[in-house]
Design an enzyme around this catalytic site. Structure first.
Site, PDB file in Angstrom:
ATOM      1  N   VAL A  99      14.373  -9.693  -1.479  1.00  0.00           N
ATOM      2  CA  VAL A  99      14.125  -8.482  -2.356  1.00  0.00           C
ATOM      3  C   VAL A  99      14.566  -7.290  -1.508  1.00  0.00           C
ATOM      4  O   VAL A  99      14.006  -6.793  -0.252  1.00  0.00           O
ATOM      5  CB  VAL A  99      12.506  -8.349  -2.403  1.00  0.00           C
ATOM      6  CG1 VAL A  99      12.028  -7.098  -3.493  1.00  0.00           C
ATOM      7  CG2 VAL A  99      12.117  -9.507  -3.329  1.00  0.00           C
ATOM      8  N   VAL A 100      15.576  -6.528  -1.909  1.00  0.00           N
ATOM      9  CA  VAL A 100      16.354  -5.450  -1.157  1.00  0.00           C
ATOM     10  C   VAL A 100      16.519  -4.145  -2.028  1.00  0.00           C
ATOM     11  O   VAL A 100      16.667  -4.419  -3.163  1.00  0.00           O
ATOM     12  CB  VAL A 100      17.367  -5.965  -0.284  1.00  0.00           C
ATOM     13  CG1 VAL A 100      17.179  -6.764   0.666  1.00  0.00           C
ATOM     14  CG2 VAL A 100      18.689  -6.535  -1.361  1.00  0.00           C
ATOM     15  N   VAL A 101      16.474  -2.925  -1.298  1.00  0.00           N
ATOM     16  CA  VAL A 101      16.895  -1.698  -2.271  1.00  0.00           C
ATOM     17  C   VAL A 101      17.784  -1.095  -1.240  1.00  0.00           C
ATOM     18  O   VAL A 101      17.584  -0.842  -0.011  1.00  0.00           O
ATOM     19  CB  VAL A 101      15.749  -0.953  -2.312  1.00  0.00           C
ATOM     20  CG1 VAL A 101      16.290   0.391  -2.924  1.00  0.00           C
ATOM     21  CG2 VAL A 101      14.799  -1.529  -3.347  1.00  0.00           C
TER      22      VAL A 101
ATOM     23  N   GLY B 261      11.176   3.684  -6.704  1.00  0.00           N
ATOM     24  CA  GLY B 261      10.388   2.656  -7.590  1.00  0.00           C
ATOM     25  C   GLY B 261      11.488   1.561  -7.899  1.00  0.00           C
ATOM     26  O   GLY B 261      11.206   0.670  -8.837  1.00  0.00           O
ATOM     27  N   LEU B 262      12.598   1.331  -7.436  1.00  0.00           N
ATOM     28  CA  LEU B 262      13.417   0.316  -7.605  1.00  0.00           C
ATOM     29  C   LEU B 262      13.121  -1.194  -7.430  1.00  0.00           C
ATOM     30  O   LEU B 262      13.189  -2.187  -8.137  1.00  0.00           O
ATOM     31  CB  LEU B 262      15.057   0.491  -7.348  1.00  0.00           C
ATOM     32  CG  LEU B 262      15.582   2.013  -7.809  1.00  0.00           C
ATOM     33  CD1 LEU B 262      16.963   1.929  -7.346  1.00  0.00           C
ATOM     34  CD2 LEU B 262      15.451   2.125  -9.300  1.00  0.00           C
TER      35      LEU B 262
ATOM     36  N   GLU C 268       4.794 -10.132   5.368  1.00  0.00           N
ATOM     37  CA  GLU C 268       4.235  -9.530   6.797  1.00  0.00           C
ATOM     38  C   GLU C 268       2.882  -8.671   6.307  1.00  0.00           C
ATOM     39  O   GLU C 268       2.962  -8.213   5.239  1.00  0.00           O
ATOM     40  CB  GLU C 268       5.312  -8.598   7.464  1.00  0.00           C
ATOM     41  CG  GLU C 268       6.528  -9.342   7.933  1.00  0.00           C
ATOM     42  CD  GLU C 268       7.317  -8.475   8.779  1.00  0.00           C
ATOM     43  OE1 GLU C 268       7.448  -7.397   8.362  1.00  0.00           O
ATOM     44  OE2 GLU C 268       8.281  -8.966   9.452  1.00  0.00           O
TER      45      GLU C 268
ATOM     46  N   TYR D 231       2.693  -5.866  -2.602  1.00  0.00           N
ATOM     47  CA  TYR D 231       2.856  -7.093  -3.544  1.00  0.00           C
ATOM     48  C   TYR D 231       1.406  -7.307  -4.256  1.00  0.00           C
ATOM     49  O   TYR D 231       1.326  -7.543  -5.302  1.00  0.00           O
ATOM     50  CB  TYR D 231       3.248  -8.367  -2.729  1.00  0.00           C
ATOM     51  CG  TYR D 231       4.540  -8.217  -2.349  1.00  0.00           C
ATOM     52  CD1 TYR D 231       5.484  -8.736  -3.404  1.00  0.00           C
ATOM     53  CD2 TYR D 231       4.894  -8.182  -1.007  1.00  0.00           C
ATOM     54  CE1 TYR D 231       6.854  -8.626  -2.773  1.00  0.00           C
ATOM     55  CE2 TYR D 231       6.094  -8.073  -0.696  1.00  0.00           C
ATOM     56  CZ  TYR D 231       7.237  -8.256  -1.587  1.00  0.00           C
ATOM     57  OH  TYR D 231       8.537  -8.317  -1.348  1.00  0.00           O
TER      58      TYR D 231
END
Length: 216
Positions: free
Chosen positions: A132-134, A142-143, A168, A175
């Protein structure tokens, strides 16, 4: 959010780097992470920002890996602190994953992702979220939440009930906002590491121990 390299020595965990420079990791080394699980009997996923609203902000939603610029995805990985992947292996991983990503709708390079998440599993019962990366220049919009909500929505639509990831401690709160629960029912996440697997035989062998590898 969410850790995550292709069988490489001592990989960094995958995640979303926030505007403050912290990392929202999907996975990390087992001794530093906990298992998070999306509740199987939870209410239907609520997408907080619609595709239309994202489009009005200049972002297009993609729900398959078709058209994604793998080299550009590797660049995003590098910019958030991940190791670069071998492109052919990354393509194979994408081919076996459920993928959600966002691109800049007005960009000439529409295949360049600005947010990305994927899940791998059996397509019926179980799935694990990875990578999961932005893009750093697009963080704080909020992407990351947008791709995660859609990824879970897609998995639930397929009937997948058991959706897990590793995180982590510093990003567990992110989450939890997405309805993941930490170590449900006392269940702890574990990952196979070659070094540990060979420990019992190393004392009777002259061979050097294998380099620890990522579980992916």
């Amino acid at each position: 959010m969410a850790a995550p390299q292709m069988m490489q020595p001592r990989p960094r965990p995958g995640g979303i780097s926030t505007s403050r420079g912290s990392s929202l990791s999907s996975i990390t080394a087992p001794n530093k992470s906990g298992l998070l699980r999306w509740p199987p009997r939870a209410a239907p996923v609520r997408v907080t920002v619609s595709d239309a609203e994202l489009a009005s902000r200049g972002f297009a939603v993609r729900r398959t890996a078709e058209g994604i610029d793998v080299a550009a995805l590797n660049e995003v990985f590098a910019r958030v602190g991940f190791l670069r992947r071998q492109e052919e292996r990354l393509r194979r991983a994408l081919a076996h994953s459920r993928v959600v990503w966002l691109s800049e709708a007005a960009s000439a390079s529409w295949g360049r992702p600005v947010a990305f998440a994927r899940a791998a599993g059996d397509g019926v019962f179980n799935a694990v979220v990875w990578d999961v990366v932005v893009e750093p220049s697009c963080q704080g919009l909020g992407l990351g939440r947008a791709v995660m909500e859609r990824l879970v929505e897609e998995l639930r639509r397929d009937g997948v009930a058991n959706i897990v990831l590793y995180a982590e401690p510093r990003v567990v709160g992110f989450y939890r906002l997405l309805d993941f629960a930490m170590d449900p029912d006392g269940i702890r996440g574990m990952a196979y590491y070659r070094k540990a697997a060979l420990a019992s035989s190393s004392s009777s062998s002259s061979a050097a121990p294998a380099t620890p590898s990522s579980p992916l």
